[in-house]
Motif scaffolding. Structure first.
Motif, PDB file in Angstrom:
ATOM      1  N   HIS A   1       0.846  -1.180   0.000  1.00 22.35           N
ATOM      2  CA  HIS A   1       0.000   0.000   0.000  1.00 22.35           C
ATOM      3  C   HIS A   1       0.882   1.231   0.000  1.00 22.35           C
ATOM      4  O   HIS A   1       1.813   1.341   0.776  1.00 22.35           O
ATOM      5  N   THR A   2       0.591   2.146  -0.865  1.00 19.43           N
ATOM      6  CA  THR A   2       1.288   3.432  -0.887  1.00 19.43           C
ATOM      7  C   THR A   2       0.274   4.511  -0.536  1.00 19.43           C
ATOM      8  O   THR A   2      -0.705   4.701  -1.261  1.00 19.43           O
ATOM      9  N   PRO A   3       0.457   5.199   0.587  1.00 20.83           N
ATOM     10  CA  PRO A   3      -0.534   6.218   0.967  1.00 20.83           C
ATOM     11  C   PRO A   3      -0.526   7.384  -0.013  1.00 20.83           C
ATOM     12  O   PRO A   3       0.487   7.708  -0.610  1.00 20.83           O
ATOM     13  N   ASP A   4      -1.676   7.986  -0.162  1.00 21.95           N
ATOM     14  CA  ASP A   4      -1.830   9.152  -1.019  1.00 21.95           C
ATOM     15  C   ASP A   4      -1.596  10.388  -0.160  1.00 21.95           C
ATOM     16  O   ASP A   4      -2.485  10.831   0.558  1.00 21.95           O
ATOM     17  N   LEU A   5      -0.401  10.918  -0.220  1.00 26.19           N
ATOM     18  CA  LEU A   5      -0.043  12.066   0.611  1.00 26.19           C
ATOM     19  C   LEU A   5      -0.577  13.392   0.061  1.00 26.19           C
ATOM     20  O   LEU A   5      -0.590  14.387   0.768  1.00 26.19           O
ATOM     21  N   TYR A   6      -1.033  13.393  -1.205  1.00 24.89           N
ATOM     22  CA  TYR A   6      -1.385  14.648  -1.865  1.00 24.89           C
ATOM     23  C   TYR A   6      -2.824  14.683  -2.365  1.00 24.89           C
ATOM     24  O   TYR A   6      -3.126  15.326  -3.371  1.00 24.89           O
ATOM     25  N   ASP A   7      -3.725  13.976  -1.681  1.00 25.58           N
ATOM     26  CA  ASP A   7      -5.157  14.069  -1.971  1.00 25.58           C
ATOM     27  C   ASP A   7      -5.516  13.733  -3.422  1.00 25.58           C
ATOM     28  O   ASP A   7      -6.411  14.328  -3.996  1.00 25.58           O
ATOM     29  N   GLY A   8      -4.806  12.776  -4.010  1.00 25.82           N
ATOM     30  CA  GLY A   8      -5.100  12.345  -5.367  1.00 25.82           C
ATOM     31  C   GLY A   8      -4.541  13.237  -6.459  1.00 25.82           C
ATOM     32  O   GLY A   8      -4.681  12.934  -7.642  1.00 25.82           O
ATOM     33  N   GLU A   9      -3.911  14.324  -6.100  1.00 25.35           N
ATOM     34  CA  GLU A   9      -3.348  15.226  -7.106  1.00 25.35           C
ATOM     35  C   GLU A   9      -2.057  14.642  -7.662  1.00 25.35           C
ATOM     36  O   GLU A   9      -1.298  13.998  -6.950  1.00 25.35           O
ATOM     37  N   VAL A  10      -1.830  14.859  -8.946  1.00 25.34           N
ATOM     38  CA  VAL A  10      -0.568  14.524  -9.595  1.00 25.34           C
ATOM     39  C   VAL A  10      -0.045  15.796 -10.252  1.00 25.34           C
ATOM     40  O   VAL A  10      -0.808  16.710 -10.555  1.00 25.34           O
ATOM     41  N   PHE A  11       1.256  15.833 -10.481  1.00 26.56           N
ATOM     42  CA  PHE A  11       1.874  17.076 -10.923  1.00 26.56           C
ATOM     43  C   PHE A  11       2.749  16.833 -12.142  1.00 26.56           C
ATOM     44  O   PHE A  11       3.379  15.795 -12.272  1.00 26.56           O
ATOM     45  N   ASP A  12       2.782  17.815 -13.018  1.00 28.96           N
ATOM     46  CA  ASP A  12       3.568  17.725 -14.247  1.00 28.96           C
ATOM     47  C   ASP A  12       5.004  18.201 -14.069  1.00 28.96           C
ATOM     48  O   ASP A  12       5.811  18.052 -14.980  1.00 28.96           O
ATOM     49  N   SER A  13       5.300  18.778 -12.917  1.00 31.74           N
ATOM     50  CA  SER A  13       6.659  19.268 -12.691  1.00 31.74           C
ATOM     51  C   SER A  13       7.023  19.129 -11.216  1.00 31.74           C
ATOM     52  O   SER A  13       6.149  19.065 -10.352  1.00 31.74           O
ATOM     53  N   LEU A  14       8.304  19.078 -10.970  1.00 34.76           N
ATOM     54  CA  LEU A  14       8.796  19.044  -9.596  1.00 34.76           C
ATOM     55  C   LEU A  14       8.354  20.284  -8.841  1.00 34.76           C
ATOM     56  O   LEU A  14       7.940  20.206  -7.681  1.00 34.76           O
ATOM     57  N   GLU A  15       8.391  21.424  -9.506  1.00 36.04           N
ATOM     58  CA  GLU A  15       8.016  22.680  -8.856  1.00 36.04           C
ATOM     59  C   GLU A  15       6.574  22.636  -8.360  1.00 36.04           C
ATOM     60  O   GLU A  15       6.270  23.105  -7.260  1.00 36.04           O
ATOM     61  N   ALA A  16       5.677  22.065  -9.156  1.00 32.72           N
ATOM     62  CA  ALA A  16       4.272  21.973  -8.751  1.00 32.72           C
ATOM     63  C   ALA A  16       4.113  21.031  -7.558  1.00 32.72           C
ATOM     64  O   ALA A  16       3.336  21.312  -6.641  1.00 32.72           O
ATOM     65  N   GLY A  17       4.848  19.926  -7.555  1.00 29.67           N
ATOM     66  CA  GLY A  17       4.804  19.010  -6.414  1.00 29.67           C
ATOM     67  C   GLY A  17       5.352  19.649  -5.152  1.00 29.67           C
ATOM     68  O   GLY A  17       4.794  19.481  -4.061  1.00 29.67           O
ATOM     69  N   LEU A  18       6.430  20.396  -5.287  1.00 28.78           N
ATOM     70  CA  LEU A  18       6.995  21.085  -4.130  1.00 28.78           C
ATOM     71  C   LEU A  18       6.050  22.163  -3.605  1.00 28.78           C
ATOM     72  O   LEU A  18       5.958  22.372  -2.391  1.00 28.78           O
ATOM     73  N   ALA A  19       5.336  22.816  -4.505  1.00 29.99           N
ATOM     74  CA  ALA A  19       4.367  23.825  -4.068  1.00 29.99           C
ATOM     75  C   ALA A  19       3.254  23.175  -3.246  1.00 29.99           C
ATOM     76  O   ALA A  19       2.823  23.730  -2.230  1.00 29.99           O
ATOM     77  N   LYS A  20       2.795  22.001  -3.655  1.00 31.48           N
ATOM     78  CA  LYS A  20       1.773  21.281  -2.874  1.00 31.48           C
ATOM     79  C   LYS A  20       2.336  20.882  -1.518  1.00 31.48           C
ATOM     80  O   LYS A  20       1.674  21.044  -0.489  1.00 31.48           O
ATOM     81  N   ARG A  21       3.561  20.355  -1.502  1.00 33.99           N
ATOM     82  CA  ARG A  21       4.193  19.997  -0.236  1.00 33.99           C
ATOM     83  C   ARG A  21       4.288  21.211   0.679  1.00 33.99           C
ATOM     84  O   ARG A  21       3.963  21.136   1.867  1.00 33.99           O
ATOM     85  N   ASP A  22       4.696  22.327   0.138  1.00 31.55           N
ATOM     86  CA  ASP A  22       4.829  23.538   0.946  1.00 31.55           C
ATOM     87  C   ASP A  22       3.476  24.023   1.455  1.00 31.55           C
ATOM     88  O   ASP A  22       3.361  24.513   2.577  1.00 31.55           O
ATOM     89  N   ALA A  23       2.425  23.873   0.623  1.00 29.98           N
ATOM     90  CA  ALA A  23       1.085  24.285   1.050  1.00 29.98           C
ATOM     91  C   ALA A  23       0.591  23.415   2.203  1.00 29.98           C
ATOM     92  O   ALA A  23      -0.042  23.909   3.133  1.00 29.98           O
ATOM     93  N   LEU A  24       0.888  22.117   2.138  1.00 23.91           N
ATOM     94  CA  LEU A  24       0.499  21.211   3.223  1.00 23.91           C
ATOM     95  C   LEU A  24       1.382  21.399   4.452  1.00 23.91           C
ATOM     96  O   LEU A  24       0.917  21.294   5.578  1.00 23.91           O
ATOM     97  N   GLY A  25       2.658  21.642   4.221  1.00 22.41           N
ATOM     98  CA  GLY A  25       3.643  21.690   5.294  1.00 22.41           C
ATOM     99  C   GLY A  25       4.251  20.314   5.496  1.00 22.41           C
ATOM    100  O   GLY A  25       3.564  19.297   5.420  1.00 22.41           O
ATOM    101  N   MET A  26       5.559  20.264   5.732  1.00 23.54           N
ATOM    102  CA  MET A  26       6.247  18.980   5.863  1.00 23.54           C
ATOM    103  C   MET A  26       5.741  18.192   7.059  1.00 23.54           C
ATOM    104  O   MET A  26       5.670  16.960   7.001  1.00 23.54           O
ATOM    105  N   ASP A  27       5.347  18.845   8.133  1.00 19.32           N
ATOM    106  CA  ASP A  27       4.801  18.125   9.289  1.00 19.32           C
ATOM    107  C   ASP A  27       3.542  17.351   8.902  1.00 19.32           C
ATOM    108  O   ASP A  27       3.352  16.214   9.327  1.00 19.32           O
TER     109      ASP A  27
END
Length: 77
Positions: free
Chosen positions: A1-27
């Motif tokens: 099982h791989t948990p969905d850490l990003y609410d089902g969203e997928v990203f076309d670039s690293l920058e977009a993925g990092l922006a989602k991570r930053d919006a959620l916060g690393m904690d």
């Protein structure tokens, strides 16, 4: 099982993925990763490698981790 850490969203670039991570916060990312059921092995992809590594290093009964495209430095002993 791989948990969905990003609410089902997928990203076309690293920058977009990092922006989602930053919006959620690393904690929050780590909290979501830690909410998985206990297992012997944990796997993580890219930004999910850090939570998988942490679980493999700290969960009782964990035997290893499979980390794709990322890892965190081993904490000092």
């Amino acid at each position: 099982h791989t948990p969905d850490l990003y609410d089902g969203e997928v990203f076309d670039s690293l920058e977009a993925g990092l922006a989602k991570r930053d919006a959620l916060g690393m904690d929050e990312v780590l909290r979501r990763g830690a909410a998985v059921e206990p297992a012997q092995f944990y796997a993580g992809f890219s930004l999910g490698a850090m939570p998988a590594q942490s679980l493999a290093q700290t969960r009782p009964g964990a035997r290893g981790a499979i980390l794709f495209h990322g890892a965190a430095p081993d904490p000092p002993a």
